[in-house]
Motif scaffolding. Structure first.
Motif, PDB file in Angstrom:
ATOM      1  N   GLY A   1       0.819  -1.207   0.000  1.00  0.00           N
ATOM      2  CA  GLY A   1       0.000   0.000   0.000  1.00  0.00           C
ATOM      3  C   GLY A   1       0.851   1.253   0.000  1.00  0.00           C
TER       4      GLY A   1
ATOM      5  N   GLU B   1       3.954   1.654  -1.098  1.00  0.00           N
ATOM      6  CA  GLU B   1       4.583   1.858  -2.402  1.00  0.00           C
ATOM      7  C   GLU B   1       3.571   2.355  -3.426  1.00  0.00           C
ATOM      8  N   HIS B   2       2.373   1.826  -3.330  1.00  0.00           N
ATOM      9  CA  HIS B   2       1.343   2.273  -4.257  1.00  0.00           C
ATOM     10  C   HIS B   2       1.037   3.752  -4.074  1.00  0.00           C
ATOM     11  N   GLU B   3       0.912   4.169  -2.833  1.00  0.00           N
ATOM     12  CA  GLU B   3       0.617   5.577  -2.579  1.00  0.00           C
ATOM     13  C   GLU B   3       1.744   6.463  -3.096  1.00  0.00           C
TER      14      GLU B   3
ATOM     15  N   GLN C   1       3.708   5.846  -5.475  1.00  0.00           N
ATOM     16  CA  GLN C   1       3.609   5.814  -6.926  1.00  0.00           C
ATOM     17  C   GLN C   1       2.556   6.782  -7.446  1.00  0.00           C
TER      18      GLN C   1
END
Lengths: 172, 172
Positions: B153, B155-157, B159
């Motif tokens: 989560g 890393e996604h944010e 990104q």
DNA sequence: ACCGTCATGTAATCGGTTACATGATTCT
DNA sequence: AGAATCATGTAACCGATTACATGACGGT
């Protein structure tokens, strides 16, 4: 004709595609979805039949029927539909989208990182290649929306590949 | 008692949380969801009532009722439920999850990158801070699943923040 | 002419959401 | 004690998926 419909993302996709291609049968829309938004937002083709009917009843679409043969229904935007689309588009999305990634959920629930990672790596790499192939087709033409959205997808795939690979590596 | 249920992600969450906390009422589950998977996979609390009943009817949960007062229902895993959870967990997810990001969809459909980006940047940055705060609580205890999922989560944010910021910058 | 596959559509079902409702608890 | 808020639950509705069904068409 009633003035109030709930505009779901599906509705917006139908409206947006109709703006793009002018007039279409549900089946045409299915085709259009497949080559455009379908890469990151899919649904069953059956929904296009119910959704067009719903939007039509609400006065956002005009429906005409073929006379002969299959008597297929053709849909196009009404002024009201166009306006609804414009309003939807102008309104920013305030929430962050939920991941809802089944593989991550399994990871959360104790699934084996190695098993999950292997499958996910393969799948994400395939998806990334698919995106690259599409990007090659970009001629720089307007509208840019789809291409910018594509970039987001590409970065996301790269991110997920990094994540799963790091996980695979850290597992001995 | 019937042997066949469709195991939706919601079902898996219910089963997984019950494995974690042993026995719970739907309301307990609601609380548990809120502090765990709820960060990246939410649903209405009402669904916990229908879902527990559904799983119970399918023989995956045992249901007991309080005698006095509210006569609340308590649920716990049956052997069959535990097995279903194990099988679900062992089966890797073969597909990549769809983004289904409303902001990206609006972008695709011609929404203004500046307007969308501003709202999304704020939202994603808040979410990232939320994740950081949670990560601080990690004591290194087993099970690791939730913490690994949290990394995904985060890393996604990061990104998404990169994506929207780049977009905002490229717009004059 | 037949068979398989793609095109096109409808109906039934089901999971999920929204709306509502009442019991408990805390605060003033 | 009354008001506000939290806890707990049910019912109705709706959007989405699954299943099914028939028409058209290309190939052999």
């Amino acid at each position: 004709m009633s003035t109030d419909v709930n505009l779901t993302p599906t509705s917006a996709i139908v409206l947006g595609l109709l703006e793009l291609i002018g007039e279409a049968t549900p089946y045409d829309l299915k085709q259009a979805v497949g080559t455009t938004v379908g890469h990151f937002w899919t649904f069953q083709h059956a929904q296009l039949y119910t959704e067009t009917e719903r939007l039509s009843k609400a006065g956002l679409l005009k429906e005409t029927r073929e006379d002969g043969g299959r008597r297929r229904k053709h849909y196009s935007l009404t002024a009201k539909g166009r306006q609804a689309l414009d309003e939807w588009r102008a309104e920013p999305a305030t929430d962050v989208a939920e991941l809802r990634d089944l593989a991550v959920l399994k990871l959360f629930m104790g699934g084996d990182p190695k098993v999950l990672g292997e499958a996910q790596l393969a799948a994400h790499e395939a998806k990334l290649q698919e995106y690259y192939a599409i990007r090659k087709l970009d001629q720089g033409l307007e509208p840019r929306g789809p291409w910018v959205a594509l970039e987001s997808g590409i970065e996301h795939e790269k991110q997920m590949i990094r994540f799963w690979r790091r996980l695979a590596d850290s597992a001995a």
